[in-house]
Design a protein around this motif. Structure first.
Motif, PDB file in Angstrom:
ATOM      1  N   ILE A 150       0.868  -1.661   0.261  1.00 23.92           N
ATOM      2  CA  ILE A 150      -0.439   0.151  -0.076  1.00 23.92           C
ATOM      3  C   ILE A 150       0.799   1.514  -0.085  1.00 23.92           C
ATOM      4  O   ILE A 150       0.817   1.917  -0.021  1.00 23.92           O
ATOM      5  CB  ILE A 150      -1.177  -0.041   1.515  1.00 23.92           C
ATOM      6  N   GLY A 151       2.186   1.010   0.922  1.00 26.42           N
ATOM      7  CA  GLY A 151       3.171   2.710   0.803  1.00 26.42           C
ATOM      8  C   GLY A 151       3.205   2.095  -0.381  1.00 26.42           C
ATOM      9  O   GLY A 151       3.462   3.849  -1.768  1.00 26.42           O
ATOM     10  N   GLU A 152       3.687   1.587  -0.825  1.00 26.26           N
ATOM     11  CA  GLU A 152       4.059   1.851  -2.128  1.00 26.26           C
ATOM     12  C   GLU A 152       2.907   2.056  -3.518  1.00 26.26           C
ATOM     13  O   GLU A 152       3.539   3.134  -3.882  1.00 26.26           O
ATOM     14  CB  GLU A 152       5.052   0.454  -3.087  1.00 26.26           C
ATOM     15  N   LEU A 153       2.394   2.124  -3.375  1.00 25.49           N
ATOM     16  CA  LEU A 153       1.438   2.433  -4.177  1.00 25.49           C
ATOM     17  C   LEU A 153       0.731   4.146  -4.227  1.00 25.49           C
ATOM     18  O   LEU A 153       0.303   4.836  -5.051  1.00 25.49           O
ATOM     19  CB  LEU A 153      -0.014   1.521  -4.575  1.00 25.49           C
ATOM     20  N   ILE A 154       0.637   4.333  -3.058  1.00 23.28           N
ATOM     21  CA  ILE A 154       0.473   5.869  -2.805  1.00 23.28           C
ATOM     22  C   ILE A 154       1.000   6.706  -1.882  1.00 23.28           C
ATOM     23  O   ILE A 154       1.017   7.777  -1.702  1.00 23.28           O
ATOM     24  CB  ILE A 154      -0.688   6.007  -0.942  1.00 23.28           C
ATOM     25  N   GLY A 155       2.449   5.906  -3.207  1.00 29.66           N
ATOM     26  CA  GLY A 155       4.025   6.631  -2.222  1.00 29.66           C
ATOM     27  C   GLY A 155       4.404   7.683  -0.842  1.00 29.66           C
ATOM     28  O   GLY A 155       4.941   8.334  -0.536  1.00 29.66           O
ATOM     29  N   SER A 156       3.875   6.311   0.023  1.00 30.00           N
ATOM     30  CA  SER A 156       4.147   6.710   2.100  1.00 30.00           C
ATOM     31  C   SER A 156       5.416   5.146   2.454  1.00 30.00           C
ATOM     32  O   SER A 156       5.641   4.862   0.891  1.00 30.00           O
ATOM     33  CB  SER A 156       3.292   6.507   2.023  1.00 30.00           C
ATOM     34  N   THR A 157       5.592   5.008   3.161  1.00 30.46           N
ATOM     35  CA  THR A 157       5.992   4.518   4.038  1.00 30.46           C
ATOM     36  C   THR A 157       5.020   3.516   4.678  1.00 30.46           C
ATOM     37  O   THR A 157       3.731   3.987   4.630  1.00 30.46           O
ATOM     38  CB  THR A 157       7.130   5.319   5.015  1.00 30.46           C
TER      39      THR A 157
END
Length: 197
Positions: A150-157
């Protein structure tokens, strides 16, 4: 990274259990091949080390993936649910709807939202609108993604994703069960997305 290789010859039915990945290396296929999803849901991602498994698209029953549209490293297809697909060779180039390009565009739109909370909200809405179903008072997504994904998909950690998912869970906007590989989401969450899909 562990994966199987796609057979060189066209096949009418290839089954991939949930959690397994197939590498489609564009160098291995001199002719254009087309992968047609017959059953299930898959994530398409780049195997390049530089992009660390960047998600390009999700595929579902009826979607296609063309091997002539891949980067030089090819792509990986991960089965999020049990997956069955066929491959065909000598596919002529054509124009029209391309599910991979459409997904990439929508994921890019999400990544450009200012706040991580809005990006997660839009991502969940996109996944449910494309891959989920409404059952009674809930919308169901038939697979789960790790907080790292999910972090990869939304650009977060991963830490930010975990915090945001916990906030939604505590607000009764999502429900998960350890025994099921699905997510239940409130229709209010899906309908109030910051981006319409």
């Amino acid at each position: 990274m562990s994966f199987r290789f796609l057979p060189d010859d066209p096949s009418s039915s290839i089954r991939i259990p949930s959690g397994q990945t197939v590498l489609i290396n564009s160098d291995d296929h001199s002719d254009c091949m087309k992968l047609n999803v017959l059953e299930g849901i898959a994530r398409v991602y780049c195997p390049c080390e530089e992009t660390e498994g960047m998600t390009l698209a999700f595929l579902q029953t009826g979607d296609q993936l063309r091997t002539d549209c891949l980067c030089s490293e090819g792509v990986c297809v991960e089965a999020l649910t049990d997956l069955r697909f066929e491959t065909k060779s000598n596919v002529p180039s054509n124009t029209g709807y391309d599910s991979v390009n459409e997904w990439t565009l929508q994921l890019l739109r999400i990544r450009h939202l200012g706040q991580a909370e809005h990006r997660l909200h839009a991502l969940l809405s996109l996944l449910v609108s494309r891959l989920g179903k409404r059952y009674g008072e809930w919308c169901n997504l038939p697979f789960r993604l790790t907080h790292e994904r999910i972090g990869e998909l939304i650009g977060s950690t991963r830490v930010t994703s975990t915090r945001l998912m916990s906030k939604l869970r505590n607000g009764d906007m999502i429900v998960t069960s350890a025994s099921k590989q699905e997510i239940k989401l409130s229709p209010e969450l899906i309908d109030s997305s910051p981006i319409s899909f």
